[in-house]
Design an enzyme around this catalytic site. Sequence first.
Site, PDB file in Angstrom:
ATOM      1  CB  CYS A  54      11.000   0.109   2.553  1.00 34.68           C
ATOM      2  SG  CYS A  54      10.014   0.522   1.096  1.00 34.68           S
ATOM      3  CB  CYS A  81       5.508  -0.370   7.001  1.00 35.84           C
ATOM      4  SG  CYS A  81       6.354  -1.489   5.866  1.00 35.84           S
ATOM      5  CD  GLN A 131      -1.383  12.194 -11.692  1.00 35.82           C
ATOM      6  OE1 GLN A 131      -0.745  11.723 -10.768  1.00 35.82           O
ATOM      7  NE2 GLN A 131      -1.045  13.319 -12.278  1.00 35.82           N
ATOM      8  CB  CYS A 156       6.338   5.056   3.577  1.00 38.47           C
ATOM      9  SG  CYS A 156       5.175   4.237   2.483  1.00 38.47           S
ATOM     10  CE1 TYR A 216       6.443  18.390 -21.705  1.00 36.85           C
ATOM     11  CE2 TYR A 216       5.055  20.283 -21.173  1.00 36.85           C
ATOM     12  CZ  TYR A 216       6.270  19.762 -21.578  1.00 36.85           C
ATOM     13  OH  TYR A 216       7.317  20.607 -21.856  1.00 36.85           O
ATOM     14  CD  GLU A 230       2.875  12.177 -23.419  1.00 38.89           C
ATOM     15  OE1 GLU A 230       3.973  11.620 -23.290  1.00 38.89           O
ATOM     16  OE2 GLU A 230       2.448  13.039 -22.621  1.00 38.89           O
ATOM     17  CB  CYS A 280       4.846  15.689  -9.980  1.00 40.16           C
ATOM     18  SG  CYS A 280       6.064  15.462 -11.289  1.00 40.16           S
ATOM     19  CB  CYS A 283       3.619  -3.136   0.377  1.00 39.20           C
ATOM     20  SG  CYS A 283       3.741  -1.416  -0.184  1.00 39.20           S
TER      21      CYS A 283
END
Length: 470
Positions: free
Chosen positions: A81, A75, A299, A84, A328, A349, A425, A177
Site C-alpha cells: 500500500c 500495518c 482538511q 504510509c 483559495y 474560490e 501543502c 487500515c
Amino acid sequence: MSKKKNIIIENVTVIDAGAKGKSVAKAPDGRVIFITNALPGDVVDVQTTKKKSAYYEGFATKFHERSALRVTPVCSHFGYCGGCKWQDMNYENQLYYKQKEVENNLVRLGRIAIPEVSAIIGSEEIYHYRNKMEFSFSDMRWLTPDEIQRADTIEDRNALGFHIAGAWDKILDIDQCYLQADPSNAIRLEIKRFALANNMPFYSPRQQTGLLRSMMIRISSTGEIMLVIQFFSADKKINLLLDHIGDIFPEITSLQYCINNKGNDAIYDQEIICYKGRDCIYEEMEGLRFKINAKSFYQTNSKQAHKLYEVTRNFAGLTGNELVYDLYTGTGTIAQFVAKKAKKVVGVEAVPEAIADAKDNARANGIENAVFYVGDMKNVFNDDFIKANGIPDVVITDPPRDGMHKDVVTQLLQIAAPTIVYVSCNSATQARDLALLDELYEVVKVQPVDMFPQTYHVENVVLLKKREKK
C-alpha cells in the site's frame, strides 16, 4: 558496472531522505541514486529502474545493514500500500526529514533568503488521524508477488481497498487500515462481506461493468459519520445493502449514494442522494460549526488543521481593523477562523459548491463580516475585483499543490498588501512562488506543520512582509 541501462549497484549506503518519500544514496560513478524502499542509514544493493545523466532510480533488493531509524510497521499491508510510505521510520525522524525538505526547497528551489525555520509542529496522533477515507471496489484485485505464483488457484479476486500506485486498474484489498478511527474498518468490512454474500458484482475498471464502485467515509471531530457509496448502475440490491448497513451501524449520521456510469470516479458532477439521516455532518473548531457535505473540502486531519489555522491567524497579526483577502478559500474555514479578529474578510474560490457551503457556514456561525466570491482565481482576482473590495491589509493564500497561477502572483505584486500569509501543502511550488514575490516581499517566518504522519507530506506556513523602500 555493466553498460546495461538497468543494473545492480551493490553495498550502497543511504545518506538522506529526498522528495516524495524516496531515499538518497551516491553511486560509485558519482551519480545520485533515488531509492523507493530504503531509509537513511541502510546499506543495500540497488536494482536500478531508470538511468539519467545525473541520477539513477531504483529499489533495494538486499539489505546488508538496517538503519537505526527503523521501526516495525503496524500495518500488514505496508510495502504494498502506498498510503504510509514512512511507517517503517520512527516519528521523530519523520519530522526531522519533513522539516529538512521545507528548508531545502525554500533555499535551493526558491533561492531566497529565509530566517531560521521554526521547529515543525508534530501531530499528537500518528495513527487514526484522518477524518476522510476513500476506498475502491474491484473484481480483479492486485496480487502480491507470492500470490502471483499461484494466481490460477485464487478464486476470489474481489477487492475493497486502495489503488496501487502506477496501476490505475489494480486495487489492494485492505483488511485493516490505521489511518481512520473505528468504526471505519468495521463499516468497510461489513459492506464487503454483505456484497459477496448477496452476489453484488464489484466494479471492473477495464470492462466498466459491475455494481459496487467506490465508497467514502467521513468521521468528524464531533463523532458524526458520513458514508457515501458510489454505484455504477441502478439495481434493486442497492436498497438491500443500504438498509443493512443502516441497521447494523445506526450511528451513521448521513447515509448517501450516487449512480455514476462515467469513466472516472469523481463525484463532483454527480447527484448525491441522501438515503438515511442528514445530507451533511458537522465539524467544530473554536465554537465555529462547519457544514460538510459529500462534495465538501475540509482538511483531513481535524486536530492538526486547528494548529495550522492558529499559525495562520497568528502570522496575520490581526488587530480587528484589517481587510483580509482569503484566496483559495475552499469552504471558507480559514476566513471564518480569522473573521472575529478582522474588520472584513473576502474569500475567493473556484468551486461553486464550496462557496455555497462557506456562505451557509458563515450565516450559521453569525459571521457578518465575511463575503465570498466564486470563480477561477486567475480570472476573478483582477483590477475590478480590487476596486470593488478594496486593497487588503493582509492576504492569506492557500492554493492547491500546483501553487498559485502566475497571474495571481502578478496581481499580488501589483496591489502590494503589507502582509501575505502563504499556506502550502507543497513547499516546492511554494518556493517557486516565493521567488517571484521576492522582489517586493521578504520571508519573515516559516512554520512547517505535520498534517500526515507516516507519509512524506508536510504543510508549511510562510509570513511575508513588504520590503521597506531604501
